[in-house]
Scaffold this motif. Structure first.
Motif, mmCIF file in Angstrom:
data_model
loop_
_atom_site.group_PDB
_atom_site.id
_atom_site.type_symbol
_atom_site.label_atom_id
_atom_site.label_comp_id
_atom_site.label_asym_id
_atom_site.label_seq_id
_atom_site.Cartn_x
_atom_site.Cartn_y
_atom_site.Cartn_z
ATOM 1 N N ARG A 12 0.707 -1.267 -0.106
ATOM 2 C CA ARG A 12 -0.263 -0.040 0.068
ATOM 3 C C ARG A 12 0.774 1.389 -0.056
ATOM 4 O O ARG A 12 0.304 2.328 -0.402
ATOM 5 C CB ARG A 12 -0.926 0.034 1.317
ATOM 6 C CG ARG A 12 -1.721 -1.067 1.222
ATOM 7 C CD ARG A 12 -3.048 -0.849 0.180
ATOM 8 N NE ARG A 12 -3.854 0.530 0.078
ATOM 9 C CZ ARG A 12 -4.895 0.876 0.749
ATOM 10 N NH1 ARG A 12 -5.663 -0.466 1.687
ATOM 11 N NH2 ARG A 12 -5.524 2.046 0.955
ATOM 12 N N TYR A 13 2.047 1.358 0.505
ATOM 13 C CA TYR A 13 3.011 2.223 0.602
ATOM 14 C C TYR A 13 4.077 2.165 -0.062
ATOM 15 O O TYR A 13 5.279 2.093 0.533
ATOM 16 C CB TYR A 13 3.208 2.857 1.831
ATOM 17 C CG TYR A 13 2.075 3.403 2.638
ATOM 18 C CD1 TYR A 13 1.844 4.632 2.570
ATOM 19 C CD2 TYR A 13 1.325 2.665 3.505
ATOM 20 C CE1 TYR A 13 0.748 5.368 3.085
ATOM 21 C CE2 TYR A 13 0.271 3.184 4.222
ATOM 22 C CZ TYR A 13 -0.069 4.460 3.950
ATOM 23 O OH TYR A 13 -1.344 5.092 4.539
ATOM 24 N N PRO A 14 4.173 1.934 -1.449
ATOM 25 C CA PRO A 14 5.470 1.587 -2.204
ATOM 26 C C PRO A 14 6.222 2.829 -2.154
ATOM 27 O O PRO A 14 5.861 3.898 -2.034
ATOM 28 C CB PRO A 14 5.086 1.534 -3.749
ATOM 29 C CG PRO A 14 3.455 1.846 -3.815
ATOM 30 C CD PRO A 14 3.015 1.795 -2.275
ATOM 31 N N GLY A 15 7.672 2.842 -2.112
ATOM 32 C CA GLY A 15 8.590 3.922 -1.996
ATOM 33 C C GLY A 15 8.769 4.448 -0.552
ATOM 34 O O GLY A 15 9.461 5.403 -0.447
ATOM 35 N N LEU A 29 -2.947 5.228 9.778
ATOM 36 C CA LEU A 29 -3.326 5.783 8.487
ATOM 37 C C LEU A 29 -4.419 5.153 7.837
ATOM 38 O O LEU A 29 -5.534 5.655 7.505
ATOM 39 C CB LEU A 29 -2.312 6.501 7.862
ATOM 40 C CG LEU A 29 -1.366 7.220 8.289
ATOM 41 C CD1 LEU A 29 -0.196 7.920 7.480
ATOM 42 C CD2 LEU A 29 -1.992 8.427 9.032
ATOM 43 N N LEU A 30 -4.395 3.869 7.341
ATOM 44 C CA LEU A 30 -5.284 3.072 6.729
ATOM 45 C C LEU A 30 -6.484 2.791 7.443
ATOM 46 O O LEU A 30 -7.594 2.520 6.686
ATOM 47 C CB LEU A 30 -4.465 1.709 6.085
ATOM 48 C CG LEU A 30 -3.394 1.849 5.395
ATOM 49 C CD1 LEU A 30 -2.638 0.433 5.067
ATOM 50 C CD2 LEU A 30 -3.856 2.441 4.103
ATOM 51 N N ASN A 31 -6.440 3.062 8.507
ATOM 52 C CA ASN A 31 -7.501 2.795 9.493
ATOM 53 C C ASN A 31 -8.261 4.205 10.028
ATOM 54 O O ASN A 31 -9.132 4.312 10.782
ATOM 55 C CB ASN A 31 -7.393 2.005 10.648
ATOM 56 C CG ASN A 31 -7.237 0.552 10.276
ATOM 57 O OD1 ASN A 31 -7.879 -0.006 9.636
ATOM 58 N ND2 ASN A 31 -6.333 -0.021 10.931
ATOM 59 N N ASP A 132 -9.108 11.216 0.894
ATOM 60 C CA ASP A 132 -8.420 10.003 0.170
ATOM 61 C C ASP A 132 -7.751 10.428 -1.032
ATOM 62 O O ASP A 132 -8.170 11.251 -1.465
ATOM 63 C CB ASP A 132 -9.733 8.971 -0.404
ATOM 64 C CG ASP A 132 -10.207 8.446 0.944
ATOM 65 O OD1 ASP A 132 -9.602 8.099 1.698
ATOM 66 O OD2 ASP A 132 -11.406 8.030 0.656
ATOM 67 N N ARG A 133 -6.558 10.078 -1.142
ATOM 68 C CA ARG A 133 -5.612 10.070 -2.227
ATOM 69 C C ARG A 133 -5.190 8.937 -2.939
ATOM 70 O O ARG A 133 -4.866 7.960 -2.199
ATOM 71 C CB ARG A 133 -4.140 11.001 -1.589
ATOM 72 C CG ARG A 133 -4.635 12.392 -1.052
ATOM 73 C CD ARG A 133 -4.467 13.725 -1.937
ATOM 74 N NE ARG A 133 -5.016 14.723 -1.514
ATOM 75 C CZ ARG A 133 -4.286 15.454 -0.612
ATOM 76 N NH1 ARG A 133 -3.267 15.381 -0.196
ATOM 77 N NH2 ARG A 133 -4.873 16.834 -0.072
ATOM 78 N N ARG A 134 -5.507 9.091 -4.135
ATOM 79 C CA ARG A 134 -5.215 7.958 -4.996
ATOM 80 C C ARG A 134 -3.713 7.974 -5.593
ATOM 81 O O ARG A 134 -3.458 8.842 -6.252
ATOM 82 C CB ARG A 134 -6.193 7.734 -6.199
ATOM 83 C CG ARG A 134 -6.079 6.611 -6.937
ATOM 84 C CD ARG A 134 -7.092 6.312 -7.756
ATOM 85 N NE ARG A 134 -8.586 6.086 -7.195
ATOM 86 C CZ ARG A 134 -8.758 4.979 -6.667
ATOM 87 N NH1 ARG A 134 -8.017 3.933 -6.542
ATOM 88 N NH2 ARG A 134 -10.245 4.761 -6.008
ATOM 89 N N ASP A 138 -5.499 1.523 -5.019
ATOM 90 C CA ASP A 138 -6.179 1.845 -3.990
ATOM 91 C C ASP A 138 -6.079 3.257 -3.327
ATOM 92 O O ASP A 138 -4.836 3.738 -3.092
ATOM 93 C CB ASP A 138 -5.802 0.941 -2.646
ATOM 94 C CG ASP A 138 -6.184 -0.596 -3.012
ATOM 95 O OD1 ASP A 138 -7.224 -0.805 -3.610
ATOM 96 O OD2 ASP A 138 -5.155 -1.524 -2.821
ATOM 97 N N PRO A 139 -7.014 3.900 -2.910
ATOM 98 C CA PRO A 139 -7.106 5.263 -2.201
ATOM 99 C C PRO A 139 -6.283 5.076 -0.822
ATOM 100 O O PRO A 139 -6.502 4.292 -0.368
ATOM 101 C CB PRO A 139 -8.194 5.992 -2.135
ATOM 102 C CG PRO A 139 -9.333 4.835 -2.223
ATOM 103 C CD PRO A 139 -8.506 3.425 -2.911
#
Length: 150
Positions: A12-15, A29-31, A132-134, A138-139
């Motif tokens: 979900r958090y590449p980079g 954050l995802l929650n 939500d930022r895409r 997945d946003p």
């Protein structure tokens, strides 16, 4: 949201450098929960995440949800910057460091939404919000602040 595995978090958090010390922050954050580290021994809050308490050196660290209310401590307006999803530099982009109510000196930096730039000022009260930022399929929920009118 169900428990997210370490592998799913990395996907979900590449980079982003996800480590043992900050993975609870990103899961939060995802929650849609802003988690700050809090010492289980001296109750000191701190951010960014670290493996030991900067006040008493304890390793008894507990990621704990903050209420998200606070006061604008620092305010800048970016006229240019790196491309970011949901960020436009057509008008200056507000970035604020907010001192959270949990403890003097506990601060978090994000943007402020819902208020024209000319109406923002240091010392104003704000509360936590989410957008939500895409950045892929997945946003991702991103913590932001909204001004609280007195």
């Amino acid at each position: 949201m169900s428990e997210i595995t370490d592998e799913q978090l990395l996907e979900r958090y590449p980079g982003v450098r996800i480590e043992h010390d900050n993975k609870a922050f990103y899961r939060g954050l995802l929650n849609r929960t802003l988690l700050m580290d809090r010492c289980g021994d001296c109750a000191h809050w701190f951010h960014p995440p670290r493996p030991i308490c900067p006040k008493c050196w304890s390793r008894n660290i507990q990621p704990t949800a903050v209420k998200g209310s606070g006061t604008i401590h620092l305010l800048i307006f970016l006229h240019q910057g790196p491309p970011a999803p949901g960020v436009s530099y057509d008008t200056p982009h507000p970035v604020a460091t907010v001192e959270l109510d949990e403890q003097p000196g506990l601060r978090f930096t994000s943007t402020i939404v819902g208020t024209p730039n000319e109406e923002l000022a240091i010392g104003q009260r704000v509360r936590l919000g989410w957008v939500d930022r895409r950045t892929g399929a997945d946003p991702k929920p991103v913590p932001v602040f909204e001004r609280v009118d007195s």
